[in-house]
Scaffold this active site. Structure first.
Site, short mmCIF file in Angstrom:
data_model
loop_
_atom_site.label_atom_id
_atom_site.label_comp_id
_atom_site.label_asym_id
_atom_site.label_seq_id
_atom_site.Cartn_x
_atom_site.Cartn_y
_atom_site.Cartn_z
N LYS A 1 -19.51 -12.89 29.25
CA LYS A 1 -19.21 -12.81 30.68
C LYS A 1 -19.87 -11.60 31.31
O LYS A 1 -20.39 -11.67 32.43
CB LYS A 1 -17.69 -12.78 30.88
N ASP B 1 -17.01 -20.18 27.29
CA ASP B 1 -16.00 -19.19 26.91
C ASP B 1 -14.64 -19.56 27.48
O ASP B 1 -13.62 -19.42 26.81
CB ASP B 1 -16.40 -17.78 27.38
N ARG C 1 -8.50 -21.01 21.73
CA ARG C 1 -8.07 -19.93 20.81
C ARG C 1 -6.63 -19.53 21.09
O ARG C 1 -5.87 -19.22 20.17
CB ARG C 1 -9.01 -18.73 20.99
N SER D 1 -16.85 -13.36 23.53
CA SER D 1 -16.17 -13.79 24.75
C SER D 1 -16.36 -12.76 25.86
O SER D 1 -16.78 -13.07 26.98
CB SER D 1 -14.68 -14.00 24.43
N HIS E 1 -15.47 -2.52 31.41
CA HIS E 1 -14.54 -3.57 30.97
C HIS E 1 -13.52 -2.95 30.03
O HIS E 1 -13.87 -2.19 29.13
CB HIS E 1 -15.28 -4.70 30.24
N1 URA Z 1 -10.76 -10.83 26.76
C1 URA Z 1 -11.68 -11.81 26.80
O1 URA Z 1 -12.30 -12.04 27.82
N2 URA Z 1 -11.88 -12.53 25.67
C2 URA Z 1 -11.22 -12.31 24.54
O2 URA Z 1 -11.46 -12.98 23.57
C3 URA Z 1 -10.27 -11.28 24.53
C4 URA Z 1 -10.06 -10.55 25.65
#
Ligand code: URA
Length: 432
Positions: free
Chosen positions: A193, A167, A174, A189, A88
């Site tokens: 995932k 999320d 946010r 966050s 990621h």
């Molecule tokens: N990517 C995400 O999935 N969440 C965040 O808060 C920032 C970047």
């Protein structure tokens, strides 16, 4: 019969506002109640701001991550017959590493379940890039994903809305309340995932520098170590690299042109920085699932990774032989003197590509697949007057002016011997 809620959200907001720590049952309830709509958006906005201002302890961040995972479905690849390993990136300008990396790693017999997103603002999205390929589908069912992982080993697809829905809701909130850049919220966050996705190993590319989400390397280090701890605690073998995003990655910024550059890497060529990150992450992703000291570079030279790429694209309806879109209009900026490129700042180049149509300002906007920027020179390159520095690509020529405005002062040609301002090495640290 009405359900009696175990907590009062205003008490929890006050507690966080005053610098207190929430316990596990409080956080589990808060996220569940927010997901089902009992906690209102304005209450969660106040909570997000309190977290932004006062931070969270490591155990609060872990509880928040677990609560967001519990808000939806989880995937499990334990019976796939292959180890799963993923990467990621926190996102940057010209960051197309997922494209060559996913098939490269899968060509070693492991499965890469890469759930990706779309771009918003100046950082591009992997799905937008792949949608430049005729016929390619980002949305596939969990059953299709599993079958493709078993067969090809490589999947890049959209995360379904069932994965960590809390999320999705909180991120949207946010975004409009100035609370995106809080380390506890970013870490939970991303990791909710990734853990829900069911990968057994994870490499995190945490970027710092002008084109990154967090510019300061120390804040990126803190984010990285928070995420590594979350992954490790959840049983996911996790490593993070801190990588430099002061300068755009590679020579292509956009969508179709980033696919083109990824194909160069898969054919054994491509820019050295893109190859360095691809090879570094591939080695680590394999090492985390027990394939240590594997020499990955030959798989880029001998066609194995390209073969997997072609199968990965075709499995999702894409035609790997289809011509990629080309822009209707181009405009090339040339060097105004002899010298050395000493500066090329990622953020303005990302903004310019976005203004040319490569990115979107609102979630529902389409992207122009052929729009973007091709860099002909990189920091450290010697140039002569009149030599092309970069080309702007767009389908709508009226976009050139605003893109060029963004690039005002974004690059500099200095004299031979002047220091190159690039913020140091590409890989600046590792956390495991
Ligand atoms: N990517 C995400 O999935 N969440 C965040 O808060 C920032 C970047």
């Amino acid at each position: 019969m009405s359900v009696v809620e175990p907590f009062d959200v205003v008490d929890l907001i006050r507690s966080k506002r005053d610098g207190g720590a929430l316990d596990s049952p409080e956080i589990a309830w808060l996220i569940d109640a927010y997901t089902r709509g009992y906690v209102a958006e304005e209450q969660m906005a106040a909570m997000a701001m309190a977290i932004f201002l006062n931070g969270m302890t490591r155990s609060e961040i872990r509880d928040l991550t677990m609560a967001m995972i519990a808000s939806g479905d989880t995937m499990n690849f334990d019976t796939l017959g292959k180890r799963t390993t993923d990467k990621h990136s926190t996102g940057g300008v010209g960051d197309k590493i997922t494209l060559p990396l996913t098939p490269l790693v899968a060509s070693f017999g492991v499965a890469v379940p890469q759930l990706s997103g779309r771009g918003l603002g100046h950082t591009g999205g992997t799905l937008d890039k792949l949608e430049s390929i005729a016929g390619w589908r980002a949305s596939i069912s969990p059953a299709e994903m599993r079958a493709q992982l078993a067969d090809v080993g490589a999947v890049v697809c959209a995360a379904g809305s069932g994965l960590a829905p809390a999320d999705g809701k909180l991120y949207a909130l946010r975004d409009i309340t100035g609370t995106v850049e809080a380390i506890p919220l970013i870490a939970s966050s991303i990791m909710s995932k990734k853990i829900a996705e069911g990968t057994s190993a994870l490499v995190l590319d945490v970027k710092f520098g002008s084109g990154a989400f967090l510019q300061d390397i120390e804040r990126s280090r803190e984010l990285a170590s928070t995420m590594v701890a979350l992954g490790t605690d959840a049983g996911v073998a996790t490593t993070a690299f801190l990588t430099n995003m002061n300068v755009p990655l590679g020579r292509a910024i956009g969508n179709a042109n980033e696919v083109r550059e990824s194909l160069e890497v898969l054919a054994g060529g491509g820019p050295t920085d893109v190859v360095e990150l691809t090879v570094t992450f591939a080695r680590e992703m394999l090492a985390l699932v027990g394939q240590t000291d594997v020499d990955v570079a030959p798989a880029l030279q001998d066609g194995r990774a390209m073969d997997t790429w072609r199968r990965m694209i075709a499995a999702q309806g894409g035609d790997p032989d289809a011509a990629l879109p080309v822009p209707r209009e181009t405009s090339t900026v040339t060097a105004d003197r002899d010298g050395v490129v000493v500066e090329q700042r990622a953020l303005p180049f990302g903004i310019a590509a976005w203004r040319l149509g490569a990115g979107r300002a609102r979630k529902q906007d389409p992207v122009a697949h052929a729009a973007g920027i091709d860099l002909h020179a990189k920091p450290g390159d010697i140039v002569t007057k009149g030599q092309p520095l970069f080309t702007l690509n767009t389908d709508e020529p009226e976009r050139f002016a605003r893109a060029l405005e963004a690039l005002d002062g974004a690059y500099r040609i200095g004299a031979h011997g002047d220091a190159v301002i690039d913020g140091g090495p590409l890989v600046a640290g590792r956390i495991d």
